[in-house]
Design an enzyme around this catalytic site. Structure first.
Site, PDB file in Angstrom:
ATOM      1  N   ARG A 156       8.299 -87.482 -46.337  1.00  0.00           N
ATOM      2  CA  ARG A 156       8.643 -87.083 -44.701  1.00  0.00           C
ATOM      3  C   ARG A 156       7.821 -85.815 -44.170  1.00  0.00           C
ATOM      4  O   ARG A 156       7.245 -85.299 -42.754  1.00  0.00           O
ATOM      5  CB  ARG A 156       9.863 -86.640 -43.970  1.00  0.00           C
ATOM      6  CG  ARG A 156      11.142 -87.070 -44.199  1.00  0.00           C
ATOM      7  CD  ARG A 156      12.721 -86.549 -44.344  1.00  0.00           C
ATOM      8  NE  ARG A 156      12.358 -86.574 -42.673  1.00  0.00           N
ATOM      9  CZ  ARG A 156      13.058 -85.279 -42.206  1.00  0.00           C
ATOM     10  NH1 ARG A 156      13.981 -84.451 -42.929  1.00  0.00           N
ATOM     11  NH2 ARG A 156      12.885 -85.027 -41.117  1.00  0.00           N
TER      12      ARG A 156
ATOM     13  N   CYS B  47      12.069 -76.830 -41.568  1.00  0.00           N
ATOM     14  CA  CYS B  47      12.837 -78.045 -42.438  1.00  0.00           C
ATOM     15  C   CYS B  47      12.632 -78.827 -41.105  1.00  0.00           C
ATOM     16  O   CYS B  47      11.598 -78.646 -40.451  1.00  0.00           O
ATOM     17  CB  CYS B  47      13.719 -77.727 -43.305  1.00  0.00           C
ATOM     18  SG  CYS B  47      15.245 -77.591 -42.027  1.00  0.00           S
TER      19      CYS B  47
END
Length: 281
Positions: free
Chosen positions: A181, A240
């Site tokens: 990701r 994050c």
């Protein structure tokens, strides 16, 4: 004695019936928001209360503030007080996701100035593995007041600060998402793949050993110092996808004796909500 980072299943078992201890079950799955409550109802640690990531540990979304905005401090403090948490209470948090969700409550309490909070190392899995009991009984809270000083610790970085840092390069942004990701591959949670320009990657699961427990402080310290490459911990900002697993890295740094890092609470989900903000892959 207060626990401020981690405690073991044996240590918790010794204090499970202490009147001034409170345990919170934070189990959650992003793909099934009812999972945590269902799992809690099927069996939880004796005396544990349940807090939901979306309802209790996050605030309302508005499309611009990320997937898990920080909760209203007073509302969360009232919920904690209703469960019997005061400023003198030792709080223990756990989940079944290697601390991925429970770390958020650990950080929130410390943000409120409450240092007597620790994560159960290995979570409910280690508890069960050790042969410890679960229960379906609901705890009976002795409500009290959890007072929050509204001058919360200055541990939160805003999107404006991250944007300004693209030119100033004063902060070291550390992204806790998995490497795929981070590279913009296999993005399934946010509409845009990639990462904030200049960010470095530290997958939160790299803080754990094969049993799902945190690695030794010396190992964590060595790896985080290598990642920061001369940047002071106080100049580090953890982020994050939505400000949840970033808290896992903040806990790992605390275990490693590296204090002072902050949280970009909006994280990638807030950053990528505006197409005018640059993206790196």
């Amino acid at each position: 004695m207060s626990f401020t980072t981690l405690l073991s299943c044996d240590e918790l078992a010794e204090h499970l019936n202490d009147q001034n201890w409170r345990v919170f079950d934070c189990r959650h799955q992003l793909s099934d928001v009812a999972y945590g409550e269902k799992s809690y109802a099927e069996g939880h640690l004796p005396g544990a209360f349940f807090l939901h990531l979306d309802r209790d540990l996050s605030g309302p979304m508005n499309g611009r503030n990320g997937r898990h905005p920080l909760p209203d401090a007073v509302l969360l403090a009232n919920k904690l007080g209703a469960s019997g948490v005061s400023r003198e209470t030792q709080v223990v948090v756990y989940d079944d996701g290697d601390g991925m969700i429970a770390g958020r409550l650990w950080w929130l309490l410390r943000w409120f100035g409450h240092d007597r909070v620790a994560l159960l190392d290995g979570g409910i899995r280690q508890w069960v593995k050790a042969g410890r009991p679960l229960t379906t009984d609901l705890p009976e809270p002795a409500a009290t007041v959890f007072a929050v000083d509204m001058n919360l610790r200055d541990w939160v970085v805003r999107t404006e600060d991250v944007l300004a840092n693209l030119d100033r390069n004063e902060l070291c942004l550390v992204d806790a998402r998995d490497p795929d990701r981070f590279r913009g591959e296999n993005e399934t949670l946010d509409p845009v793949g990639g990462h904030i320009p200049g960010a470095r990657n530290r997958f939160f699961r790299d803080n754990l050993d094969a049993e799902g427990c945190f690695r030794l402080p010396a190992e964590l310290r060595r790896e985080f110092l290598g990642l920061l490459a001369g940047v002071e911990p106080a100049q580090a900002v953890m982020q994050c996808g939505s400000g949840v697993t970033a808290c896992h890295n903040l806990l790992a740094m605390e275990i490693a004796g590296l204090q002072g890092a902050k949280l970009y609470a909006g994280s990638w989900s807030e950053w990528c909500a505006d197409p005018a903000r640059p993206v790196a892959c």
